[in-house]
Design a protein around this motif. Structure first.
Motif, PDB file in Angstrom:
ATOM      1  N   VAL A 133       0.865  -1.174   0.000  1.00  0.00           N
ATOM      2  CA  VAL A 133       0.000   0.000   0.000  1.00  0.00           C
ATOM      3  C   VAL A 133       0.904   1.227   0.000  1.00  0.00           C
ATOM      4  N   ARG A 134       0.572   2.182  -0.878  1.00  0.00           N
ATOM      5  CA  ARG A 134       1.330   3.430  -0.972  1.00  0.00           C
ATOM      6  C   ARG A 134       0.378   4.602  -0.770  1.00  0.00           C
ATOM      7  N   GLU A 135       0.802   5.568   0.029  1.00  0.00           N
ATOM      8  CA  GLU A 135      -0.001   6.759   0.277  1.00  0.00           C
ATOM      9  C   GLU A 135       0.058   7.696  -0.923  1.00  0.00           C
ATOM     10  N   CYS A 136      -1.055   8.331  -1.241  1.00  0.00           N
ATOM     11  CA  CYS A 136      -1.090   9.351  -2.287  1.00  0.00           C
ATOM     12  C   CYS A 136      -0.539  10.649  -1.703  1.00  0.00           C
ATOM     13  N   VAL A 137       0.537  11.135  -2.305  1.00  0.00           N
ATOM     14  CA  VAL A 137       1.185  12.374  -1.879  1.00  0.00           C
ATOM     15  C   VAL A 137       1.469  13.194  -3.134  1.00  0.00           C
ATOM     16  N   CYS A 138       1.082  14.445  -3.130  1.00  0.00           N
ATOM     17  CA  CYS A 138       1.316  15.312  -4.283  1.00  0.00           C
ATOM     18  C   CYS A 138       2.813  15.462  -4.518  1.00  0.00           C
ATOM     19  N   ARG A 139       3.249  15.208  -5.743  1.00  0.00           N
ATOM     20  CA  ARG A 139       4.664  15.323  -6.080  1.00  0.00           C
ATOM     21  C   ARG A 139       5.124  16.768  -6.144  1.00  0.00           C
ATOM     22  N   SER A 140       4.191  17.714  -6.318  1.00  0.00           N
ATOM     23  CA  SER A 140       4.553  19.130  -6.423  1.00  0.00           C
ATOM     24  C   SER A 140       4.729  19.799  -5.068  1.00  0.00           C
TER      25      SER A 140
END
Length: 149
Positions: free
Chosen positions: A37-44
């Motif tokens: 499972v990977r958390e959604c994190v904004c790359r910007s």
């Protein structure tokens, strides 16, 4: 406000990424197990709150950061997203909330390639947890998708 059906299993509640990750890893009878499972994190900007749009026919999801407005595709959605087609719908919680924290659950093959993708969301208004979309990955190598939550 967008109209959206409520996903199955929505009676569960959570407050953190760990709650959402545990929800995604619960065994589904007859389904594929989620090993990562990977958390959604904004790359910007590093933001963790999103509006999420789906194109169900194409089995694609795009999240838009509520902090900076940057949009990013989940997993291999960019390959299937059609900018000329209207978005099927935006995710909405049964409470009416449309702002979410997100995570992607991955079912893996023995060789480490991704077999199935599950888009899990936690409503920021009420904490409701749900799997809003899922799709099969029929190609390899596909382990790179683990970095596209």
């Amino acid at each position: 406000m967008h109209e959206e059906p409520t996903p199955a299993g929505f009676s569960k509640r959570g407050a953190t990424f760990d709650d959402l990750a545990a929800f995604l890893q619960q065994p589904d009878p007859g389904g594929y197990p989620v090993q990562a499972v990977r958390e959604c994190v904004c790359r910007s900007c590093g933001g963790r709150s999103f509006e999420v749009a789906l194109m169900e026919e194409e089995r694609a999801a795009r999240r838009t950061c509520l902090t900076c407005g940057e949009s990013e595709f989940i997993a291999d959605s960019e390959e299937y997203w059609d900018d000329d087609t209207e978005v099927d719908h935006y995710c909405a919680c049964s409470c009416g909330g449309e702002e979410f924290a997100g995570a992607v659950g991955y079912s893996l093959r023995e060789d480490g390639d991704v077999r199935w993708v599950f888009v899990g969301l936690r409503c920021l208004a009420c904490g409701g947890l749900g799997i809003y979309e899922d799709w099969k990955i029929s190609y390899g190598p596909s382990a790179f998708l683990l970095d596209r939550a």
